[in-house]
Design a protein around this motif. Structure first.
Motif, short mmCIF file in Angstrom:
data_model
loop_
_atom_site.label_atom_id
_atom_site.label_comp_id
_atom_site.label_asym_id
_atom_site.label_seq_id
_atom_site.Cartn_x
_atom_site.Cartn_y
_atom_site.Cartn_z
N THR A 18 34.89 -103.82 69.76
CA THR A 18 33.47 -103.95 70.06
C THR A 18 32.92 -102.65 70.62
OG1 THR A 18 33.74 -106.31 70.48
CG2 THR A 18 31.75 -105.27 71.34
N LEU A 19 33.68 -102.01 71.49
CA LEU A 19 33.26 -100.73 72.05
C LEU A 19 33.11 -99.68 70.95
CD1 LEU A 19 32.57 -98.93 74.43
CD2 LEU A 19 35.02 -98.56 74.78
N VAL A 20 34.06 -99.63 70.04
CA VAL A 20 34.00 -98.68 68.92
C VAL A 20 32.75 -98.94 68.09
CG1 VAL A 20 35.09 -98.02 66.74
CG2 VAL A 20 36.47 -98.24 68.81
N GLU A 21 32.45 -100.20 67.82
CA GLU A 21 31.27 -100.56 67.04
C GLU A 21 29.99 -100.11 67.74
OE1 GLU A 21 29.53 -101.71 63.66
OE2 GLU A 21 31.68 -101.77 64.00
N ILE A 22 29.92 -100.29 69.05
CA ILE A 22 28.75 -99.87 69.82
C ILE A 22 28.61 -98.35 69.78
CG2 ILE A 22 27.81 -99.70 72.17
CD1 ILE A 22 29.08 -102.50 72.66
N ILE A 23 29.70 -97.65 70.02
CA ILE A 23 29.65 -96.19 70.02
C ILE A 23 29.30 -95.65 68.64
CG2 ILE A 23 31.00 -94.08 70.37
CD1 ILE A 23 32.54 -95.60 72.56
N ASN A 24 29.83 -96.27 67.59
CA ASN A 24 29.53 -95.83 66.22
C ASN A 24 28.04 -95.95 65.90
OD1 ASN A 24 32.05 -94.99 65.40
ND2 ASN A 24 32.63 -96.97 64.58
N ARG A 25 27.34 -96.86 66.54
CA ARG A 25 25.92 -97.06 66.28
C ARG A 25 25.03 -96.18 67.17
NH1 ARG A 25 25.34 -101.66 63.05
NH2 ARG A 25 27.21 -102.92 62.99
N ALA A 26 25.64 -95.52 68.14
CA ALA A 26 24.88 -94.65 69.05
C ALA A 26 24.59 -93.31 68.37
CB ALA A 26 25.68 -94.43 70.33
N SER A 27 23.63 -92.59 68.94
CA SER A 27 23.33 -91.25 68.42
C SER A 27 24.53 -90.34 68.70
CB SER A 27 22.08 -90.69 69.09
OG SER A 27 22.34 -90.43 70.46
N ASP A 44 43.68 -93.24 78.33
CA ASP A 44 44.37 -94.07 77.35
C ASP A 44 43.37 -94.87 76.50
OD1 ASP A 44 46.86 -93.20 78.17
OD2 ASP A 44 47.10 -94.84 79.62
N LEU A 45 42.38 -95.44 77.16
CA LEU A 45 41.35 -96.19 76.44
C LEU A 45 40.55 -95.25 75.55
CD1 LEU A 45 39.86 -98.80 75.85
CD2 LEU A 45 38.47 -98.39 77.91
N ALA A 46 40.25 -94.06 76.05
CA ALA A 46 39.51 -93.09 75.25
C ALA A 46 40.27 -92.75 73.97
CB ALA A 46 39.26 -91.82 76.07
N GLU A 47 41.57 -92.59 74.07
CA GLU A 47 42.38 -92.29 72.89
C GLU A 47 42.39 -93.47 71.92
OE1 GLU A 47 44.21 -90.36 70.11
OE2 GLU A 47 43.46 -89.43 71.93
N ARG A 48 42.48 -94.69 72.44
CA ARG A 48 42.45 -95.88 71.57
C ARG A 48 41.12 -95.98 70.84
NH1 ARG A 48 44.40 -100.16 75.70
NH2 ARG A 48 42.44 -101.07 75.05
N VAL A 49 40.03 -95.67 71.55
CA VAL A 49 38.70 -95.73 70.93
C VAL A 49 38.59 -94.65 69.86
CG1 VAL A 49 36.24 -95.33 71.35
CG2 VAL A 49 37.55 -96.79 72.91
N ARG A 50 38.98 -93.41 70.19
CA ARG A 50 38.89 -92.30 69.22
C ARG A 50 39.69 -92.60 67.95
NH1 ARG A 50 36.60 -87.65 71.55
NH2 ARG A 50 36.85 -87.57 73.79
#
Length: 153
Positions: A18-27, A44-50
């Motif tokens: 869900t976080l990835v989806e939100i970030i992907n829709r951001a500018s 660690d979370l940042a790496e999982r998101v990236r």
């Protein structure tokens, strides 16, 4: 947003996907800011998101056939703006997947643009990535994200 990212409630609110989806829709600037903030609070979370995100520069991992299909759907003006100031390998990936004439026309359009605001470049890149994501979701293309599900030709 930064304080929300550090919250332990993230997993109960939808998880990394869900976080990835939100970030992907951001500018693009917001995306960068969120990822930088997240990297300082929870590396660690940042790496999982990236690892689950697809950025414009990631088009270098898209296979040539899929790239050609994507390029047919992208407006020439968006492509020209998106390629302003990118790494050579990204520009080369796009150019070699266009016909010789289309590549020359694109190169001319990039040169004619002159200086372009970073925000406009980011928006154009986001539109290109949106086309790519839409085509992947519809099954028109497949992107190898380096996971366990390898493609067999």
């Amino acid at each position: 947003m930064g304080s929300l990212l550090a919250s332990a409630e993230l997993t109960s609110a939808g998880g990394v996907e869900t976080l990835v989806e939100i970030i992907n829709r951001a500018s693009r600037p917001t995306e960068k800011s969120i990822l930088e903030s997240l990297a300082t609070t929870d590396p660690d979370l940042a790496e999982r998101v990236r690892s689950q995100m697809f950025l414009f520069e990631d088009i270098v991992v898209v296979d040539d056939r899929s790239m050609q299909l994507v390029l047919r759907e992208v407006a020439a003006a968006d492509l020209a703006s998106a390629l302003k100031g990118v790494r050579d390998d990204v520009r080369d990936k796009v150019m070699r997947n266009l016909s010789e004439r289309a590549a020359l026309d694109l190169q001319d359009e990039i040169e004619l643009l002159g200086p372009v605001r970073a925000a406009a470049v980011g928006e154009a890149q986001a539109r290109v990535v949106a086309v790519l994501r839409t085509m992947e979701e519809s099954g028109q293309i497949t992107i190898d994200r380096g996971g366990d599900d390898d493609l067999i030709a």
